[in-house]
Design a protein around this motif. Structure first.
Motif, short mmCIF file in Angstrom:
data_model
loop_
_atom_site.label_atom_id
_atom_site.label_comp_id
_atom_site.label_asym_id
_atom_site.label_seq_id
_atom_site.Cartn_x
_atom_site.Cartn_y
_atom_site.Cartn_z
N GLY A 171 0.79 -1.23 0.00
CA GLY A 171 0.00 0.00 0.00
C GLY A 171 0.82 1.27 0.00
O GLY A 171 0.27 2.38 0.10
N ALA A 172 2.14 1.16 -0.14
CA ALA A 172 2.99 2.35 -0.05
C ALA A 172 3.23 3.01 -1.40
O ALA A 172 4.02 3.95 -1.49
CB ALA A 172 4.32 2.00 0.61
N GLY A 173 2.59 2.52 -2.45
CA GLY A 173 2.70 3.26 -3.71
C GLY A 173 2.96 2.46 -4.96
O GLY A 173 2.85 2.99 -6.06
N SER A 174 3.30 1.18 -4.84
CA SER A 174 3.57 0.40 -6.04
C SER A 174 2.46 -0.62 -6.28
O SER A 174 2.38 -1.66 -5.60
CB SER A 174 4.91 -0.32 -5.93
N ALA A 175 1.62 -0.36 -7.27
CA ALA A 175 0.51 -1.28 -7.59
C ALA A 175 1.05 -2.63 -8.06
O ALA A 175 0.48 -3.68 -7.77
CB ALA A 175 -0.38 -0.66 -8.67
N GLU A 176 2.18 -2.59 -8.75
CA GLU A 176 2.79 -3.82 -9.27
C GLU A 176 3.21 -4.74 -8.11
O GLU A 176 2.96 -5.94 -8.12
CB GLU A 176 4.01 -3.41 -10.12
N TYR A 177 3.86 -4.14 -7.15
CA TYR A 177 4.29 -4.88 -5.96
C TYR A 177 3.08 -5.42 -5.21
O TYR A 177 3.03 -6.59 -4.83
CB TYR A 177 5.11 -3.94 -5.07
N ASP A 178 2.08 -4.57 -5.04
CA ASP A 178 0.90 -4.97 -4.26
C ASP A 178 0.17 -6.15 -4.89
O ASP A 178 -0.36 -7.01 -4.19
CB ASP A 178 -0.06 -3.77 -4.10
#
Lengths: 261, 261, 261
Positions: free
Chosen positions: A106-113
């Motif tokens: 949830g800290a800003g990377s949709a790919e990571y999430d």
């Protein structure tokens, strides 16, 4: 909301720690290189037998043969998403319980999430993190900044209850007081030391510690409670000055609690 | 079986350590990220000049220009097999002596084990590991679990003699007593501290230490003996309580032995 | 040559450190796994909020949202050149100041050196390193061996002036005395402790520390001076014996200086 307090004073906690020392469970971790050394040292301090990393063939071999597994998704900084998902799948299929630590979710990377979300399909026994990460995983706005939380643990209590009920996992949030949700039931662990937030990987290492308690506990909730209570007790016993000595002292006190000093 | 005991009391050991401080040999390592920091700090504590990792061009440049190299195969968790084999090949072709540490060999991944076997073609000067790893490498059943041994070092003695005779390398096994085979000859190093098994990477760092002794020694057996004796002496001098302080104290005592405190 | 001496005694230095604790800036780092843990712990000790590593999507998200960034090019041992350049580009485009630490530049790998050179196009606010690295970056023969310098910091002074004038970056060289060039102006920071060269990643962590001072300083030169003066003061206060305790004490003293012990 009814809350059950757990602490080092509980015979269950001491009994589980003693069982780790006696059985030396093989605990396999996929984690990030900032936190890896401390996580391994926390496990060694209490008598568990850790191995870390996804060298060729290890995800399948160790994911299936370990007594428990922990996956810290910041491992993605040097591990492929394929390997991480493979470890979770192998553990799940083999019935090996595992801990998910969704660092920086949830800290800003949709790919990571998205990669983190795929791991939820592999049924982690426990999910642990800070308030921002777990609130985001529960669908709320966590507001996390990098790997840091923007909320206190108390703000996350109802969110971890939701996440636990929906995922079937025990969910544990770290903070001034740690809270652990098993469905609607909430356990609280007090103590610890604010310097735990000033030692990199101290939260990540708690994920490893929970994994070590899983094979010696009757339930995932018991494992999470015993790990948090042991960690809080060890942290509270460190009487040195400074954040460097605190990190060293945390390991010392864990090994003393386990009788392995 | 005749056995030659080596200890810190031997002038050879002290002389080699003094030579490292004087010459500050450049020691290049390819290792895993759990153990990398401690390995570098062990080398810095005694006055060697380490560099670690396979950034672009480093395998060739540093593999050829270093005074010695160590390769810890758990590096495969974040290094390609191509890069690792390239380091070994460059060192071998340039006449740079190198140490092989086959972490977790025989613990369950045939794919991993095959890569380790390829490194044997590059003629390591020394092979070091725990009993399970070296027994497996010698063709016996090591029974290793992750990175942990299932056997005491004494169980491995005849296997390391076999492995040394067949490979031409000096072979060193760590344990309550360390044994070093140079063909049929066996050296024994006593002392140390059981807490060495409770600090992650302490065995890996010994591989780095052996590499540091290679360029200042007449034979690989002498380098392995001097490194083990120095390490055991430093470990035995640590009088603190707890596994965290033990790791710190190990570095302190190494630096004191080298006169670099 | 006129030289301006800076030390912990300057109110500017203490004021900037207090501002870090107050604002807890989010500092994003791309660094190597040997140095990552110490770098994060140095930042946590003074109250900054670090995140390290290039997990999927982090380079763009964190490179743009951080208060400052540091890039240690030895990160290339486990990070792609694409990701490293992407972090620098995102920071540059978003106006986020960043620190370049060109570890082992000029030590023998032309391939590696070319990647480092590409980062200069992204306008680092500060470049820091040892004498050999910075002399090589300025076009002179640095003579570096792995990550070690072959020159004292004083030898590098005119070269860092050249490099600063040509690149527009503040350039800082570490050594017995640290020198910082802002164009032709030279600042000198004395003190520290020779044991800083015996703890792996201690130089790398200084790059992270400079990044933490950037968002609370008026100029990059001020940030570099304040970071070096704080680090030298903390190092000089460590009174323990041995290189292991020195590394722990460095963190302790930093946290004491910041009031976070």
């Amino acid at each position: 909301m009814s809350m059950i307090t757990v602490s080092w004073g509980d015979p269950m906690v001491r009994g589980r720690l003693a069982a780790i020392r006696q059985r030396a469970p093989f605990i396999y971790g996929v984690t990030n290189y900032v936190a890896a050394t401390l996580s391994a040292n926390v496990l060694l301090a209490i008598g568990a037998a850790p191995a870390i990393g996804t060298a060729p063939g290890w995800p399948g071999a160790f994911g299936r043969s370990a007594a428990a597994v922990w996956i810290n998704t910041a491992a993605l900084m040097s591990t492929s998403s394929h390997d991480i998902v493979h470890v979770a799948s192998c553990a799940h299929e083999a019935g090996v319980p595992w801990v998910l630590d969704p660092v920086a979710f949830g800290a800003g990377s949709a790919e990571y999430d998205r990669i983190v979300m795929r791991l939820l399909d592999c049924a982690p026994a426990v999910i642990r993190g800070n308030a921002s990460e777990l609130m985001a995983l529960a669908g709320a706005d966590g507001g996390g900044r990098g790997v840091e939380t923007a909320h206190g643990s108390h703000d996350a209590v109802r969110h971890i209850q939701t996440l636990s009920s929906e995922s079937g996992a025990v969910v544990a949030v770290s903070g001034a007081t740690d809270y652990i949700a098993s469905g609607a039931t909430i356990f609280a662990i007090k103590g610890g030391d604010v310097r735990l937030t000033r030692v990199t990987g101290a939260g990540c290492a708690l994920g490893a510690l929970i994994a070590a308690f899983l094979p010696v506990s009757d339930t995932a909730a018991e494992a999470a409670c015993a790990a948090h209570a042991t960690y809080a007790e060890a942290a509270g016993r460190v009487k040195t000055v400074g954040t460097g000595s605190f990190g060293v002292g945390l390991l010392d006190e864990l090994s003393v609690l386990a009788g392995l000093q």
